[in-house]
Design an enzyme around this catalytic site. Structure first.
Site, PDB file in Angstrom:
ATOM      1  N   TYR A   1      37.059  36.808  41.546  1.00 33.04           N
ATOM      2  CA  TYR A   1      38.041  35.901  40.951  1.00 33.04           C
ATOM      3  C   TYR A   1      38.802  35.156  42.068  1.00 33.04           C
ATOM      4  O   TYR A   1      38.964  33.933  42.011  1.00 33.04           O
ATOM      5  CB  TYR A   1      39.020  36.667  40.046  1.00 33.04           C
ATOM      6  CG  TYR A   1      40.074  35.752  39.465  1.00 33.04           C
ATOM      7  CD1 TYR A   1      39.768  34.858  38.439  1.00 33.04           C
ATOM      8  CD2 TYR A   1      41.370  35.737  39.980  1.00 33.04           C
ATOM      9  CE1 TYR A   1      40.713  33.981  37.933  1.00 33.04           C
ATOM     10  CE2 TYR A   1      42.324  34.871  39.482  1.00 33.04           C
ATOM     11  CZ  TYR A   1      41.989  33.993  38.458  1.00 33.04           C
ATOM     12  OH  TYR A   1      42.934  33.120  37.969  1.00 33.04           O
TER      13      TYR A   1
ATOM     14  N   PHE B   1      48.677  22.879  59.441  1.00 34.58           N
ATOM     15  CA  PHE B   1      48.390  22.868  58.006  1.00 34.58           C
ATOM     16  C   PHE B   1      47.728  24.189  57.578  1.00 34.58           C
ATOM     17  O   PHE B   1      48.049  24.742  56.531  1.00 34.58           O
ATOM     18  CB  PHE B   1      47.472  21.671  57.708  1.00 34.58           C
ATOM     19  CG  PHE B   1      46.985  21.592  56.290  1.00 34.58           C
ATOM     20  CD1 PHE B   1      47.753  20.972  55.310  1.00 34.58           C
ATOM     21  CD2 PHE B   1      45.750  22.130  55.939  1.00 34.58           C
ATOM     22  CE1 PHE B   1      47.290  20.899  54.003  1.00 34.58           C
ATOM     23  CE2 PHE B   1      45.284  22.054  54.629  1.00 34.58           C
ATOM     24  CZ  PHE B   1      46.069  21.432  53.664  1.00 34.58           C
TER      25      PHE B   1
END
Ligand code: MG
Length: 400
Positions: free
Chosen positions: A178, A295
């Site tokens: 998941y 980032f």
């Protein structure tokens, strides 16, 4: 902001960092007008940035720090995935419509004029999806290489979400799977965009395991931290294979947050997340461009700071435990290169080591994982020697 300043009252470096973030040109001015109104008057591209600002301010700030070449593709990528996620989370949208839309969402992204009204799990997401034709036009203006990465990601994620809809996470395998669909794929997609831009190496896109781990560390940290909030929304992502060792019902853990079982369960999940830190360090050491580095690195250092904060912390069963805004501000400003990542990660790995409890069933494994993180950090060669934390002059703007 006042409450955050009080919390950092005895830590001048945190206060300085919060002011620098607020007034130093890092913050993005946000329109007070509702997104619905902005949708009518803004250009397609400006609408994308306005939507990004509304749905995730912190992500809007970090995207703004990227090299110009990557800003539009990453912004569009993010909006496509948030649109998809918002379809997944809209439980009022009937499953017989929701699941096919998740699987076909990538085809909608290339359909001129496509939009959908009344779908999404919050007002801003409903506006985003109702004006998705604007996002599609900007998407189509991107370089074809970027488009391919975004569509491939969207297709895999949408199918994974549909597979997992209405299915509980039982095994550790489910949990990993998941998290791969909702976060690992994002890590892989971002590596694809970085390579396509030519700013990072062409080989980065093939670092599938490392890119996946970048997403999994963030996702598993959030899932572990968000126990209380998720249960109050009637959902949970903690896998039964873990919590079933400590309780018959997941909800029971919050009835006695300080019990040995509640603590051990939480620590088990934190330890599971720690396995990815080594890969993240390896990934970050491959990044060449300083803005891309920031980032990528800032969310990872925030994640390990969060893991250190929630380890063995019964408050996780009472509220959403967050790191102080002051610490977050310091991390955002000072995470600039591998050396700063080293300092921060070593500090938080040591914080966890200090909190270890000999009676915890995973004592040995947690200890081993923290030592592995520290050993991994020491393997990397830097241009200058890293000062140990105690050698740093506290009068200068330093960490912690
Ligand atoms: Mg979701």
């Amino acid at each position: 902001m006042v409450r955050d300043l009080i919390r950092s009252a005895h830590r001048p470096n945190e206060i300085i960092a919060m002011f620098r973030l607020k007034f130093g040109g890092f913050d993005i001015r946000q329109s007070d007008e509702p997104l619905e109104v902005l949708a009518e008057k803004l250009s397609d591209r400006d609408f994308c940035y306005a939507a990004l600002n509304k749905v995730s301010r912190s992500f809007a700030v970090v995207i703004n720090q990227l090299p110009a070449e990557l800003r539009d593709p990453v912004c569009v990528y993010y909006l496509v995935l948030r649109g998809l996620d918002s379809v997944e989370d809209d439980m009022l949208y009937p499953a017989e419509l929701r699941l096919p839309l998740l699987r076909e969402f990538h085809t909608k992204c290339v359909e001129d004029g496509w939009q959908i009204k009344g779908v999404g799990d919050s007002d801003d997401y409903r506006v985003l999806l109702a004006h998705f034709d604007k996002v599609i036009r900007v998407f189509k203006s991107l370089k074809i290489d970027y488009q391919q990465v975004i569509l491939a990601s969207c297709k895999k994620m949408g199918n994974g979400m549909a597979d997992f809809a209405e299915r509980k996470l039982v095994t550790l395998h489910d949990y990993d799977h998941y998290c791969h669909y909702v976060a690992g794929i994002v890590g892989i997609g971002l590596s694809g965009l970085f390579s396509a831009s030519g700013i990072e190496s062409a080989g980065l896109k093939d670092q599938l395991k490392l890119s996946n781990s970048m997403g999994l560390l963030l996702q598993k940290t959030n899932i572990t931290r968000d126990y209380y909030e998720d249960l109050s929304l009637g959902r949970s992502f903690w896998p039964k294979e873990i919590w079933g060792k400590y309780t018959h019902r997941l909800e029971e853990l919050m009835q006695d947050p300080t019990s040995a079982e509640s603590r051990a369960c939480l620590n088990d999940l934190v330890t599971d997340a720690l396995q990815y830190v080594g890969d993240c360090i390896d990934y970050l050491s491959l990044i060449r461009h300083p803005q891309v580095f920031r980032f990528c690195a800032i969310p990872q250092v925030m994640a390990i700071a969060t893991l250190a904060k929630i380890y063995n912390n019964p408050d996780v069963y009472r509220e959403v435990v967050k790191i102080r805004k002051g610490i977050a501000a310091v991390l955002m400003l000072h995470t600039t290169d591998m050396e700063s990542v080293h300092k921060v990660m070593e500090k938080f790995a040591n914080d966890i080591l200090k909190k270890l409890d000999k009676n915890d069933p995973h004592y040995d494994l947690t200890k081993e994982r923290c030592h592995t993180i520290i050993a991994n950090l020491h393997k990397i060669r830097y241009k200058s020697r890293i000062q140990p934390m105690e050698e740093i002059d506290l009068q200068k703007a330093v960490l912690f």
